[in-house]
Design a protein around this motif. Structure first.
Motif, PDB file in Angstrom:
ATOM      1  N   THR A  14     -16.332   6.812  -6.161  1.00 34.59           N
ATOM      2  CA  THR A  14     -15.174   6.985  -5.275  1.00 34.59           C
ATOM      3  C   THR A  14     -14.294   8.151  -5.720  1.00 34.59           C
ATOM      4  OG1 THR A  14     -15.159   4.620  -4.895  1.00 34.59           O
ATOM      5  CG2 THR A  14     -13.172   5.799  -4.277  1.00 34.59           C
ATOM      6  N   LEU A  15     -14.011   8.188  -7.014  1.00 30.02           N
ATOM      7  CA  LEU A  15     -13.025   9.168  -7.472  1.00 30.02           C
ATOM      8  C   LEU A  15     -13.640  10.481  -7.967  1.00 30.02           C
ATOM      9  CD1 LEU A  15     -10.655   6.719  -9.364  1.00 30.02           C
ATOM     10  CD2 LEU A  15     -10.414   7.555  -7.044  1.00 30.02           C
TER      11      LEU A  15
ATOM     12  N   ARG B  89     -19.158   2.329  -8.869  1.00 31.41           N
ATOM     13  CA  ARG B  89     -18.409   2.564  -7.636  1.00 31.41           C
ATOM     14  C   ARG B  89     -17.097   3.314  -7.882  1.00 31.41           C
ATOM     15  NH1 ARG B  89     -18.308  -2.408  -3.724  1.00 31.41           N
ATOM     16  NH2 ARG B  89     -16.623  -3.024  -5.099  1.00 31.41           N
ATOM     17  N   ILE B  90     -16.512   3.077  -9.036  1.00 33.23           N
ATOM     18  CA  ILE B  90     -15.245   3.756  -9.312  1.00 33.23           C
ATOM     19  C   ILE B  90     -15.488   5.262  -9.460  1.00 33.23           C
ATOM     20  CG2 ILE B  90     -13.329   3.954 -10.952  1.00 33.23           C
ATOM     21  CD1 ILE B  90     -13.679   0.949 -11.471  1.00 33.23           C
TER      22      ILE B  90
ATOM     23  N   ASN C  20     -14.052   6.381   4.656  1.00 33.58           N
ATOM     24  CA  ASN C  20     -12.721   5.966   4.251  1.00 33.58           C
ATOM     25  C   ASN C  20     -11.798   7.147   3.984  1.00 33.58           C
ATOM     26  OD1 ASN C  20     -11.030   3.932   3.598  1.00 33.58           O
ATOM     27  ND2 ASN C  20     -12.488   3.002   2.187  1.00 33.58           N
TER      28      ASN C  20
ATOM     29  N   GLU D 167       0.834  -1.202   0.000  1.00 33.83           N
ATOM     30  CA  GLU D 167       0.000   0.000   0.000  1.00 33.83           C
ATOM     31  C   GLU D 167       0.872   1.258   0.000  1.00 33.83           C
ATOM     32  OE1 GLU D 167      -3.044   0.204   2.984  1.00 33.83           O
ATOM     33  OE2 GLU D 167      -3.562   2.246   2.406  1.00 33.83           O
TER      34      GLU D 167
ATOM     35  N   PHE E  64     -22.722   2.818  -0.105  1.00 39.19           N
ATOM     36  CA  PHE E  64     -21.352   2.764  -0.635  1.00 39.19           C
ATOM     37  C   PHE E  64     -20.702   4.144  -0.557  1.00 39.19           C
ATOM     38  CE2 PHE E  64     -18.242   3.161  -4.045  1.00 39.19           C
ATOM     39  CZ  PHE E  64     -17.376   2.174  -3.645  1.00 39.19           C
TER      40      PHE E  64
ATOM     41  N   VAL F 240      -8.898  11.922  -2.315  1.00 39.66           N
ATOM     42  CA  VAL F 240      -9.417  12.525  -3.540  1.00 39.66           C
ATOM     43  C   VAL F 240      -9.727  14.007  -3.312  1.00 39.66           C
ATOM     44  CG1 VAL F 240     -11.151  12.260  -5.351  1.00 39.66           C
ATOM     45  CG2 VAL F 240     -10.409  10.286  -4.061  1.00 39.66           C
TER      46      VAL F 240
ATOM     47  N   ARG G 221      -8.370   8.000   5.761  1.00 35.90           N
ATOM     48  CA  ARG G 221      -7.105   8.190   5.034  1.00 35.90           C
ATOM     49  C   ARG G 221      -6.491   9.554   5.334  1.00 35.90           C
ATOM     50  NH1 ARG G 221      -5.958   4.613   1.083  1.00 35.90           N
ATOM     51  NH2 ARG G 221      -4.664   6.108  -0.017  1.00 35.90           N
TER      52      ARG G 221
ATOM     53  N   ASP H 279      -8.833  -0.371   1.008  1.00 39.45           N
ATOM     54  CA  ASP H 279      -9.988   0.488   0.755  1.00 39.45           C
ATOM     55  C   ASP H 279     -10.138   0.869  -0.718  1.00 39.45           C
ATOM     56  OD1 ASP H 279      -8.785   3.201   0.237  1.00 39.45           O
ATOM     57  OD2 ASP H 279      -7.832   2.674   2.137  1.00 39.45           O
ATOM     58  N   SER H 280     -11.359   1.314  -1.025  1.00 38.46           N
ATOM     59  CA  SER H 280     -11.713   1.550  -2.424  1.00 38.46           C
ATOM     60  C   SER H 280     -10.909   2.702  -3.030  1.00 38.46           C
ATOM     61  CB  SER H 280     -13.204   1.833  -2.534  1.00 38.46           C
ATOM     62  OG  SER H 280     -13.558   2.860  -1.652  1.00 38.46           O
ATOM     63  N   VAL H 281     -10.572   3.702  -2.237  1.00 42.18           N
ATOM     64  CA  VAL H 281      -9.859   4.862  -2.788  1.00 42.18           C
ATOM     65  C   VAL H 281      -8.525   4.408  -3.386  1.00 42.18           C
ATOM     66  CG1 VAL H 281      -8.832   7.101  -2.272  1.00 42.18           C
ATOM     67  CG2 VAL H 281     -10.917   6.415  -1.114  1.00 42.18           C
ATOM     68  N   LEU H 282      -7.807   3.617  -2.616  1.00 40.90           N
ATOM     69  CA  LEU H 282      -6.511   3.131  -3.088  1.00 40.90           C
ATOM     70  C   LEU H 282      -6.688   2.226  -4.303  1.00 40.90           C
ATOM     71  CD1 LEU H 282      -3.424   2.876  -2.410  1.00 40.90           C
ATOM     72  CD2 LEU H 282      -4.023   0.741  -1.318  1.00 40.90           C
ATOM     73  N   ARG H 283      -7.675   1.340  -4.200  1.00 42.97           N
ATOM     74  CA  ARG H 283      -7.900   0.358  -5.266  1.00 42.97           C
ATOM     75  C   ARG H 283      -8.195   1.054  -6.601  1.00 42.97           C
ATOM     76  NH1 ARG H 283     -11.486  -2.490  -2.548  1.00 42.97           N
ATOM     77  NH2 ARG H 283     -13.313  -1.904  -3.720  1.00 42.97           N
ATOM     78  N   TYR H 284      -9.117   1.986  -6.548  1.00 48.46           N
ATOM     79  CA  TYR H 284      -9.532   2.621  -7.789  1.00 48.46           C
ATOM     80  C   TYR H 284      -8.474   3.595  -8.308  1.00 48.46           C
ATOM     81  CZ  TYR H 284     -14.029   0.606  -6.546  1.00 48.46           C
ATOM     82  OH  TYR H 284     -15.024  -0.258  -6.203  1.00 48.46           O
ATOM     83  N   SER H 285      -7.763   4.238  -7.391  1.00 47.65           N
ATOM     84  CA  SER H 285      -6.685   5.129  -7.830  1.00 47.65           C
ATOM     85  C   SER H 285      -5.627   4.311  -8.556  1.00 47.65           C
ATOM     86  CB  SER H 285      -6.037   5.837  -6.645  1.00 47.65           C
ATOM     87  OG  SER H 285      -7.001   6.465  -5.886  1.00 47.65           O
TER      88      SER H 285
ATOM     89  N   ASN I 235     -14.653  -7.636  -5.906  1.00 49.15           N
ATOM     90  CA  ASN I 235     -13.770  -6.482  -6.135  1.00 49.15           C
ATOM     91  C   ASN I 235     -12.812  -6.747  -7.292  1.00 49.15           C
ATOM     92  OD1 ASN I 235     -14.864  -4.986  -4.107  1.00 49.15           O
ATOM     93  ND2 ASN I 235     -13.398  -5.664  -2.569  1.00 49.15           N
TER      94      ASN I 235
END
Lengths: 411, 316
Positions: free
Chosen positions: B48-49, B44-45, B82, A59, B75, B94, B86, A97-103, A133
């Motif tokens: 999130t972003l 979801r992408i 999250n 990570e 979600f 983001v 972070r 987490d999703s932020v890391l995954r999608y980034s 996922n």
């Protein structure tokens, strides 16, 4: 907070308090564009990780690559040089987490667009992964690939994606729709054909129909509809085509069988050769023993050593031969298994043709029923017409008779 | 000319058009729900972003109206939590999650992970002493660095992690995280924040709640400091005292006057300069828009801290 970072969609919040010296080194090397060295440092950094801190290190590394100018290049090197194995990386990131995954997925965008060959070998497996996922990530990567130069025209892959239209997770269904829309823009007929086949196979699944409709509506324009209609075959043509396909497959299966038999023969030959060799060796050993044994004690030391060496070599060769024999046996078993599999496939194909034929027969019988009904109707109509004519005729006669009677009375 | 948001704003201002406003708001509710639950969250992408509302403010709208988690786009809320997590751990995010709201349990999960269930239980039963015990243990024995304060009437608990302020609304079951541009809604809360900052940054300045429900902070600049200020404007910036009183003090007073209800300046019997600042949640009687925000309060504290640190403590 620089503007460049904002453009990337990521903001580095504040200075890290306790920076890992390895990460600092990695950052410095990236800044100096020493990519080969960075790859080696990263390989060591990940290699030194324990089971417990591997994910944390991964990570941290991803975080570093995400915000560094040149991070994409490093990631590309890491994947190309197999320091990072993408499927297992996606698996690991799935736990984060999703932020890391999608980034991270975004980081792979240009890479997917330009070098999709690197992703193609495992993308289908990832799409069919048990982890939602990972399925989602794989579909996103497919979207990126489809947007690239080469596009996607692999029918099996499109089928796998289409199967995700019935996924238990709603977001996977949505992603699959998106993916098919993107692929369909450049490969409309292929996507629409795969989708219509899947919908036909699952005619009772309304959700699938709706999802497929959404895709088709998005990718098919009015002009394209005509083309597709032209391409579309009648039912009997489809059956004929399927029959042709099945016969082709049967031929292929036969070819494969022949190939397998050839291989079998070759292996048997090899086996025979090896056996012969082993027999020769044995004979040699016996001969030598016969030659050497009577005067062995009197032989000089050097010669004794030589004999021992030879004996050892022969022993090793014997072991090797045994191993080879076992391997050959294994291969034989594998071939047998494959043969069985092929037989099963051919049985399945035959079953399919039988089913199709049954369907045809059913349809024919239905048609004949309809024809009989039509004929019966025609006969009934004719009978009706005859009766009506007879009635009309009778009425005329009746009227004439009445008129005759009136005339008689008047007279 | 097409319909614009300006037209709708005008309509909403017109109190006589009740039925029309009802219809309009119904349309808005439908659209907001569609936006959150269908358009945005389904991918979801993208959610999130690139969420479809700025910094997920529609979540805030739902939370401030006491909607439960069942009525939330789940979600989106999980991503929101999250991002705060972070940000707290100095990881890439983001967007900077300022003025973000979380349910109490989620706030506790992010900031006090190991004890969050226990803490949540104590909070729901209003057993604040037990909560404080845990906080003390974390600060003294687990090397954690944060400050906290429970307000007088026990309606709020304020946390300070580094420079970030988080306000727990104990009756509403939510927490304002990274308070910045939001307005301070009650005098009790205002006093609590002032007390917490005074305790940390200017403990010897007097702070009290006046009869008029205003917070009074009394800053002192000792007379001997004032005596050192030259009578002519300084030519260089070398002398800190001269530079401050000739070049900066007036702009500080100007900034204070913008955010404080009242400022009194006078010289006491010991020739000290007394600067009394009166704070209220409404910083001006005439302008309702001019409510005191957390960031305004921070600016005020910075100025007071300068009085205290540069002139009071060193020279007193």
């Amino acid at each position: 907070m620089g503007m460049n970072d904002k453009k990337k969609g990521l903001i580095k919040m504040s200075e890290d308090k306790e920076q890992d010296p390895e990460l600092i080194k990695i950052k410095d090397f990236i800044r100096d564009e020493r990519f080969d060295d960075v790859v080696q440092i990263i390989a060591l950094y990940l290699g030194d990780a324990t089971d417990e801190n591997y994910l944390d290190r991964l990570e941290n590394l991803m975080e570093t690559l995400l915000i560094q100018h040149g991070g994409r290049t490093v990631l590309r090197f890491l994947i190309e040089q197999l320091v990072i194995d993408l499927p297992s990386l996606l698996e690991s990131l799935s736990k984060r987490d999703s932020v890391l995954r999608y980034s991270f997925l975004l980081l792979l965008k240009s890479f997917c667009e330009n070098e999709c060959d690197l992703f193609m070998p495992f993308i289908e497996d990832l799409i069919n992964s048990e982890d939602p996922n990972i399925r989602e990530a794989a579909l996103q990567l497919t979207i990126f690939m489809a947007g690239g130069d080469k596009g996607i025209d692999d029918e099996l892959l499109i089928k796998s994606i289409s199967n995700k239209l019935t996924d238990e997770k709603e977001f996977i269904v949505e992603k699959a729709i998106q993916t098919l829309k993107v692929i369909g823009k450049s490969n409309t007929s292929l996507v629409s054909r795969v989708l219509s086949n899947i919908v036909k196979e699952n005619a009772e699944n309304e959700e699938l129909k709706q999802a497929a409709d959404l895709v088709l509506k998005a990718i098919v324009s009015v002009n394209q509809i005509e083309e597709i209609v032209e391409e579309e075959l009648t039912e009997s043509e489809i059956i004929e085509k399927e029959e042709d396909e099945i016969s082709d497959k049967e031929i292929q299966l036969k070819k494969k069988k022949i190939e397998l038999k050839k291989k079998k023969l070759e292996l048997e030959e090899k086996l025979m050769n090896e056996k012969e060799k082993s027999l020769k060796f044995k004979e040699e050993i016996i001969e030598r023993e016969v030659e050497i044994s009577p005067e062995r004690e009197d032989l000089p030391k050097k010669l004794k050593k030589q004999i021992k060496k030879d004996e050892n070599e022969i022993f090793d060769k014997e072991i090797e031969l045994k191993k080879k024999y076992i391997e050959i046996k294994k291969k034989k078993l594998e071939i047998e298994l494959k043969e069985k599999e092929f037989e099963e496939i051919s049985i399945q194909e035959r079953e399919k043709t039988l089913k199709i034929k049954e369907k045809l027969l059913e349809k024919e019988s239905e048609l004949s029923h309809v024809e009989i009904e039509l004929q019966q109707k025609k006969i009934e109509e004719k009978e009706k017409k005859l009766r009506e004519k007879e009635l009309e005729h009778a009425e005329v006669i009746f009227k004439e008779l009445e008129e005759d009677k009136r005339k008689e009375k008047n007279e | 000319m097409p319909l614009t948001s300006h037209h709708l704003r005008n309509l909403l201002k017109d109190s006589q058009l009740d039925k029309e406003i009802d219809e309009l708001t119904e349309l808005m509710v439908k659209r907001i729900n569609q936006l959150c639950f269908e358009d945005c969250q389904i991918d979801r992408i993208a959610c999130t972003l690139q969420p479809k509302c700025r910094q997920r403010w529609l979540l805030k709208l739902r939370m401030l109206n006491k909607l439960t988690l069942d009525d939330m786009p789940k979600f989106c809320y999980s991503v929101h939590k999250n991002i705060i997590f972070r940000d707290y751990h100095n990881k890439t995010v983001v967007y900077k999650p300022t003025d973000s709201y979380l349910y109490t349990i989620d706030f506790l999960d992010v900031f006090f992970h190991g004890d969050y269930r226990k803490l949540n239980q104590y909070y729901s039963k209003k057993q604040f002493r037990d909560c404080i015990k845990i906080f003390k243990d974390r600060i003294n024995n687990r090397d954690e660095h944060f400050q906290y304060l429970l307000t007088d009437k026990e309606n709020f608990m304020i946390f300070k992690f580094e420079e970030k302020i988080h306000v727990m609304f104990l009756n509403e079951n939510y927490v304002l995280s990274n308070a910045n541009r939001d307005n301070i809604t009650s005098v009790e809360l205002l006093k609590g924040i002032c007390e917490l900052f005074a305790r940390l940054y200017f403990p010897e300045f007097k702070l009290q709640l006046g009869f008029d429900n205003r917070i009074e902070i009394k800053s002192i600049i000792p007379g001997d400091i004032l005596l050192k200020v030259s009578k002519e404007p300084p030519e260089t910036k070398d002398d800190k005292i001269d530079d401050y009183f000739w070049n900066i003090f007036s702009s500080d007073l100007d900034a204070l006057s913008q955010h404080c209800k009242e400022i009194n300046l006078y010289i006491n019997k010991q020739n000290d300069l007394i600067i009394k600042i009166h704070l209220d949640v409404n910083s001006s009687d005439f302008d309702r828009k001019n409510l005191l925000r957390y960031r305004d309060l921070r600016l005020i504290f910075n100025i007071i801290f300068r009085f205290y640190n540069d002139f009071y403590i060193i020279w007193a």
